[in-house]
Design an enzyme around this catalytic site. Structure first.
Site, PDB file in Angstrom:
ATOM      1  N   HIS A   1      -5.891   9.863  -0.842  1.00 14.93           N
ATOM      2  CA  HIS A   1      -6.521   9.848   0.492  1.00 14.93           C
ATOM      3  C   HIS A   1      -5.666  10.384   1.640  1.00 14.93           C
ATOM      4  O   HIS A   1      -6.076  10.263   2.804  1.00 14.93           O
ATOM      5  CB  HIS A   1      -7.081   8.455   0.809  1.00 14.93           C
ATOM      6  CG  HIS A   1      -6.053   7.372   0.961  1.00 14.93           C
ATOM      7  ND1 HIS A   1      -5.831   6.428  -0.011  1.00 14.93           N
ATOM      8  CD2 HIS A   1      -5.204   7.079   1.963  1.00 14.93           C
ATOM      9  CE1 HIS A   1      -4.889   5.598   0.397  1.00 14.93           C
ATOM     10  NE2 HIS A   1      -4.491   5.971   1.595  1.00 14.93           N
TER      11      HIS A   1
ATOM     12  N   HIS B   1       0.869  -1.185   0.000  1.00 14.39           N
ATOM     13  CA  HIS B   1       0.000   0.000   0.000  1.00 14.39           C
ATOM     14  C   HIS B   1       0.900   1.228   0.000  1.00 14.39           C
ATOM     15  O   HIS B   1       1.463   1.582   1.035  1.00 14.39           O
ATOM     16  CB  HIS B   1      -0.914  -0.013   1.227  1.00 14.39           C
ATOM     17  CG  HIS B   1      -1.780   1.201   1.315  1.00 14.39           C
ATOM     18  ND1 HIS B   1      -2.879   1.373   0.515  1.00 14.39           N
ATOM     19  CD2 HIS B   1      -1.677   2.329   2.062  1.00 14.39           C
ATOM     20  CE1 HIS B   1      -3.434   2.546   0.789  1.00 14.39           C
ATOM     21  NE2 HIS B   1      -2.717   3.153   1.715  1.00 14.39           N
TER      22      HIS B   1
ATOM     23  N   ASP C   1      -7.625   1.733   2.127  1.00 12.50           N
ATOM     24  CA  ASP C   1      -7.287   2.676   3.200  1.00 12.50           C
ATOM     25  C   ASP C   1      -8.113   3.957   3.169  1.00 12.50           C
ATOM     26  O   ASP C   1      -7.803   4.906   3.878  1.00 12.50           O
ATOM     27  CB  ASP C   1      -5.788   3.012   3.081  1.00 12.50           C
ATOM     28  CG  ASP C   1      -5.254   3.734   4.300  1.00 12.50           C
ATOM     29  OD1 ASP C   1      -5.789   3.509   5.403  1.00 12.50           O
ATOM     30  OD2 ASP C   1      -4.313   4.534   4.155  1.00 12.50           O
TER      31      ASP C   1
ATOM     32  N   ASP D   1       1.157   5.035  -0.265  1.00 14.28           N
ATOM     33  CA  ASP D   1       0.423   6.298  -0.247  1.00 14.28           C
ATOM     34  C   ASP D   1       1.085   7.250  -1.249  1.00 14.28           C
ATOM     35  O   ASP D   1       2.297   7.449  -1.206  1.00 14.28           O
ATOM     36  CB  ASP D   1       0.414   6.867   1.166  1.00 14.28           C
ATOM     37  CG  ASP D   1      -0.430   5.998   2.090  1.00 14.28           C
ATOM     38  OD1 ASP D   1      -1.654   5.954   1.884  1.00 14.28           O
ATOM     39  OD2 ASP D   1       0.129   5.330   2.980  1.00 14.28           O
TER      40      ASP D   1
END
Ligand SMILES: [Zn+2]
Length: 1013
Positions: A578, A262, A374, A264
């Site tokens: 996000h 994951h 997420d 970001d």
């Protein structure tokens, strides 16, 4: 039998840590190390490889915050190691307990080809197997000294989050830099013991399997000669063969593991660093795919693929090859894993359009799952968007983070505001960084709420962000868990394979209706106001630019700026990631975002201006044309068109009140502003109805302390409401009127801040505009703007993508109470039968709605409060400091359609252009207010076809006609990617040269219109 369980468990722990793990590398020699520090930002690979090195040794400090050091290691394979497996161990100063968020490296060969990434839990580089004695070793490492922003004591304010304030103190010390022999047998023994030891710890103490494992582990430990671990590891392993071969029980939970990181797209590092994080991780993962034939890896976010395509083509070539082989799997089909609360209808649609199109164009792959592990909550508008993008599944695990209520399902149908249902899965492993630990696997199996009717779940496996993805150890553990008694089974599987299997086995899944509200991170609707305003402004300008450029292209033959609009859209979509739009990134990210939004606004204003000048004709013509980009007409200006407007209406007055304050009137509303600059009364003259609750005052600024227990930029905790200061002190109160408008200006000061508000009535408009300019210099405070309304209602409407949803005004259940801060797009609307009020907002998203009952008359006061500003200190210690401007409007007597109309109006002001034309007819014009056009643009395939997106905005059934100002040949319903689509439920037909539409509540239809001839 005597109970020696804890004795053996403790023995396993110590022998593994102190004897067996160290024996994985039984022999080593030091490497020689040289370093060159790039003077500023990262340099191209060739420049880094060529730069001269200075000597540096293990133990030496290196790496100013955000710096790049090119480290070269050299050595020679000792003759005695010939035929053995040799690896370089490169420890840049990692803390293995923190698998991510530290320094990182990407290893290159001397010719510039990438080898793999270096991460806290991934420090090895294979040199040779079998090795040749005397072989020279030369590797280069592009090492990034990203500082640790979130340390063991998280959420402490730090200046490290921006290059401009971070200083130059070295952040790391070189640790082990060795050439070493890798003993694979010992490594396998470590994994045998870890898997069995971790499984054992999860099994019931009164079950036979636990004791069977205990005795096998004991025999293996007995077989290890602690003075000769390498010589006895094989014998120890053979003691474990039988227990590792025992198969899982038939009812075992089945886990589909997929390699994942994951990453970001920006967060505790700037955007430019994400480019390199992706390169390191994908270099690692393509290398692991080559080494491990069963392993599969998935990566989401088309933007991240596009970054390595542009910046690290050599890594991208490896990704392309692995995608073609079906083992590196693009996931999600979105441009980034965006926030879903705040992006506009169109932006949310374009996340899928740009994401899916990239994967189709680059790889010929179409995704059918939305992949948002997420994201901080999911709007009721999203299911229809997912379906209209040609997808059908959703994955997230974030709702497991909710503070109060436990979600009742892991696999279910999620129904949106229009009735679209999406098959949704929440991985019960409750993480997107699964590392194949026994505790995680057991938790997934135990936690899974759909046992008995379903048996499959998904586990995204690998370290995200700076962690480098899946490790070879995780793959080795998964192999042992494939079919092991006492454990859930694990196999590598693509997300689509998982979803197809899970959907097939679950015949009648439960249904959840409405938004998936995250009971956490509620303050992300407010933090970093300028980032949010930049997003909203860009969304509005993109609507205008597409509309006017398409109109100019069809009317005047002007070129349509396809590439420019594509680039701008992708930039706006990226910033909806996000941790950017929600305001939870470091100062660097938000500083850059503000500058980027300003540049985009300049470009879009240029496009809009050029298109409008082309439509208005010669600027010397002397007529002033008013352009209206909103989906509803304004006075005599049609929606999506332009017209010359007669002299503006008059009739606004302001009068001083004897008791202080002012009375504003415009023939529709009468507004009392009292001596404190608060709104004591707003009466709709037509009905005589008072809007403001008796005894209360609206336009009240309220200040709360706001220091959450953790996650400062993300969270506001419920106790913030226990303390409040009403800002009623006035420094100056003045009024003005010019017939067309009447206004009152209020100046206040509080703490270290000042605020100037202007309340305005316009002639002919039934709304009170509230402009608020705040020079904000508070710390850990929350500023709200309150409107206590005389409305009795159990629910209110808040706008979301392609419609609105209802939330309770009460706190009956723990689910209702947890929604104490929620998201709206452009309006909230409250109504009693026959009469309502809308509160419209230009750029704020967070709000709360509460109810009280008055002692005086027993009536209900429903108070709407818009969230304006916060001042958290982590991760940006100066969040939101400085000057801000907010615009709101109170619309008394508003039906839902008025709320929709005023919501569009506040973001799409009229534009006046001088020219020769008297009128610009809209390209398309619906004949019903509830048929709202959300986009008018030329088709992405450059056919010249017109794409029009329309939705039903009232929540009811609407029939109407869409007329075109060009001869219409055909109207084809499409999906969001503008492909013909029979999936729409919209009743669409071409009749008498116009499009007849019959839409269900909130139904969305994309039409491809072809002109005749
Ligand atoms: Zn994330």
């Amino acid at each position: 039998m005597h109970d020696d369980r804890t004795l053996v468990e403790s023995r396993l722990k110590r022998v593994l840590a102190e004897r067996i793990r160290p024996a994985v590398y039984p022999e080593s020699v030091p490497l020689e190390v040289g370093v060159w520090t790039a003077p500023g930002e990262p340099v191209p690979v060739a420049e880094g490889l060529a730069a001269p090195r200075s000597p540096i040794a293990v133990g030496d400090a290196w790496g100013a915050p955000w710096g790049t050091s090119w480290i070269t290691v050299t050595g020679t394979v000792p003759q005695a190691w010939a035929g053995r497996t040799v690896e370089a161990l490169i420890d840049l100063g990692f803390d293995a307990n923190m698998p991510g968020f530290q320094c990182e490296g990407l290893v290159y060969r001397p010719d510039g080809t990438p080898v793999k990434g270096l991460n806290p839990q991934n420090q090895w580089v294979r040199i040779a197997a079998p090795a040749v004695g005397g072989e020279p070793v030369l590797l280069h490492v592009e090492a990034a000294s990203n500082p640790v922003i979130m340390d063991y004591r998280p959420f402490l304010p730090t200046e490290l989050g921006d290059k401009e304030t971070a200083g130059d103190r070295p952040q790391y010390r070189l640790a082990r830099m060795d050439l070493a022999v890798f003993d694979e047998t010992v490594w396998q023994l470590v994994l045998d013991l870890e898997v069995l030891g971790e499984l054992m710890a999860e099994l019931p103490v009164d079950g036979a399997r636990r004791w069977e494992l205990l005795r096998a582990i004991e025999r293996a430990l007995d077989a290890v000669d602690l003075q000769d671990v390498n010589g006895t590891a094989a014998a120890a392993r053979s003691e474990l063969t039988a227990v590792l071969a025992a198969p899982a029980v038939p009812s075992a939970h089945r886990i589909s593991a997929i390699g994942h990181a994951h990453i970001d797209s920006a967060w505790l590092w700037p955007l430019r660093e994400t480019v390199r994080k992706v390169a390191r991780t994908t270099a690692n993962m393509t290398a692991l795919l080559e080494d491990e034939p069963d392993f599969l890896y998935t990566m989401s976010q088309a933007q991240q693929f596009a970054w390595i395509k542009e910046h690290r083509p050599e890594v991208y070539a490896r990704v392309r090859k692995a995608v073609a082989e079906g083992r590196f799997v693009p996931a999600g089909g979105m441009w980034v894993e965006s926030d879903t609360n705040m992006p506009s209808s169109e932006a949310m649609a374009r996340q899928f359009v740009y994401g899916k199109r990239f994967f189709l164009d680059e790889f010929g792959v179409e995704n059918h799952e939305a992949w948002l592990p997420d994201t901080f909550g999911f709007t009721g508008g999203l299911p229809q968007i997912i379906r209209n993008a040609g997808s059908k599944w959703l994955l997230t695990q974030k709702i497991s983070w909710s503070q109060v209520n436990t979600f009742p399902h892991h696999t279910f149908l999620w129904e949106g505001i229009d009735g679209t249902r999406i098959f949704t899965h929440f991985p019960p492993v409750d993480t997107y960084n699964c590392s194949m630990k026994g505790s995680e696997i057991a938790h997934a199996a135990r936690n899974f709420k759909d046992k008995g009717v379903a048996g499959h779940s998904l586990a995204p496996t690998g370290w995200g962000d700076g962690g480098g993805g899946t490790t070879r150890e995780m793959v080795a553990k998964a192999a042992r868990l494939r079919d092991l008694e006492g454990s859930a089974t694990v196999r590598w599987e693509k997300p689509a394979e998982f979803f197809a299997r899970a959907e097939a086995e679950y015949q009648d899944p439960p249904v959840w209706v409405g938004e998936l509200y995250l009971e956490l991170h509620r303050a992300t609707l407010t933090s970093q106001a300028k980032t949010k305003q930049g997003n909203r402004r860009s969304e509005n300008l993109l609507r205008e630019a597409e509309l006017w450029c398409a109109t100019a292209a069809l009317r005047t033959g002007a070129a349509y700026p396809y590439e420019q609009l594509d680039r701008i859209w992708k930039t706006v979509l990226l910033h909806q990631f996000h941790d950017i739009l929600p305001g939870s990134s470091i100062a660097w990210v938000h500083r850059e975002a503000e500058a980027t939004y300003a540049a985009l606004a300049g470009e879009l204003e240029g496009l809009i201006g050029a298109a409008q000048r082309a439509l208005a004709g010669d600027a010397g013509g002397g007529r002033e044309l008013v352009f209206n980009a909103a989906p509803h007409p304004r006075s005599t200006v049609p929606a999506g068109g332009a017209a010359v407007v007669a002299a503006p209406a008059e009739g606004c007055t302001v009068a001083e009140r004897p008791e202080g304050g002012y009375l504003l009137r415009n023939g529709l509303l009468e507004v009392v502003v009292d001596a404190d600059g608060l709104v004591a009364s707003v009466v709709e003259l037509a009905s005589g109805r008072e809007t403001v609750s008796p005894g209360s005052r609206a336009n009240l600024l309220q200040l709360h302390p706001d220091f959450p227990n953790m996650w400062d930029a993300w969270d506001v905790d419920r106790f913030y409401r226990n303390t409040v200061t009403d800002l009623t002190g006035v420094d100056a109160l003045t009024a003005a009127a010019d017939g067309g408008r009447a206004s009152v200006r209020i100046e206040r000061s509080f703490g270290s801040s000042t605020v100037v508000q202007t309340l305005t009535l316009h002639a002919g408009e039934q709304r009170l505009d509230v402009d608020t300019e705040v020079d904000w210099h508070e710390t850990e405070k929350f500023l709200k703007l309150a409107f206590p309304l005389d409305i009795h209602t159990e629910r209110y409407a808040a706008e979301t993508q392609f419609g609105h949803l209802h939330r309770p005004t009460h706190t009956n259940t723990s689910w209702d109470a947890a929604k104490f801060e929620a998201c709206n797009h452009r309006f909230v609307h409250l109504e009693e039968p026959g009469w309502g009020v809308a509160l419209v907002t230009a750029s704020t998203y967070g709000h709360d709605v509460t109810r009280t009952v008055r002692d005086t008359d027993g009536g209900t006061t429903t108070t709407v409060r818009c969230s304006l500003l916060r001042a958290p200190r982590f991760p940006d210690p100066k969040t939101d400091q400085g000057l801000h401007r907010f615009r709101h409007a109170l619309v008394p007597g508003a039906a839902i359609g008025d709320a929709v109309r005023e919501g569009y109006r506040i973001g799409l002001p009229e534009r006046r252009v001088t020219g020769t034309a008297e009128r610009v007819a809209p390209l398309v014009e619906p004949d019903h207010d509830a048929l709202v056009v959300s986009a008018v643009k030329l088709a992405d395939d450059r056919s010249g076809d017109l794409i029009v997106r329309v939705y039903e905005a009232s929540g009811g059934r609407t029939r109407g006609r869409l007329t075109t100002s060009f001869p219409l040949a055909d109207a084809v319903p499409c999906d969001l990617l503008e492909r013909p689509w029979d999936g729409t439920r919209g009743d669409v037909a071409v009749e008498d040269g116009a499009v007849r539409l019959a839409l269900r509540p909130f139904e969305l239809v994309t039409l491809r219109l072809r002109a005749a001839g």
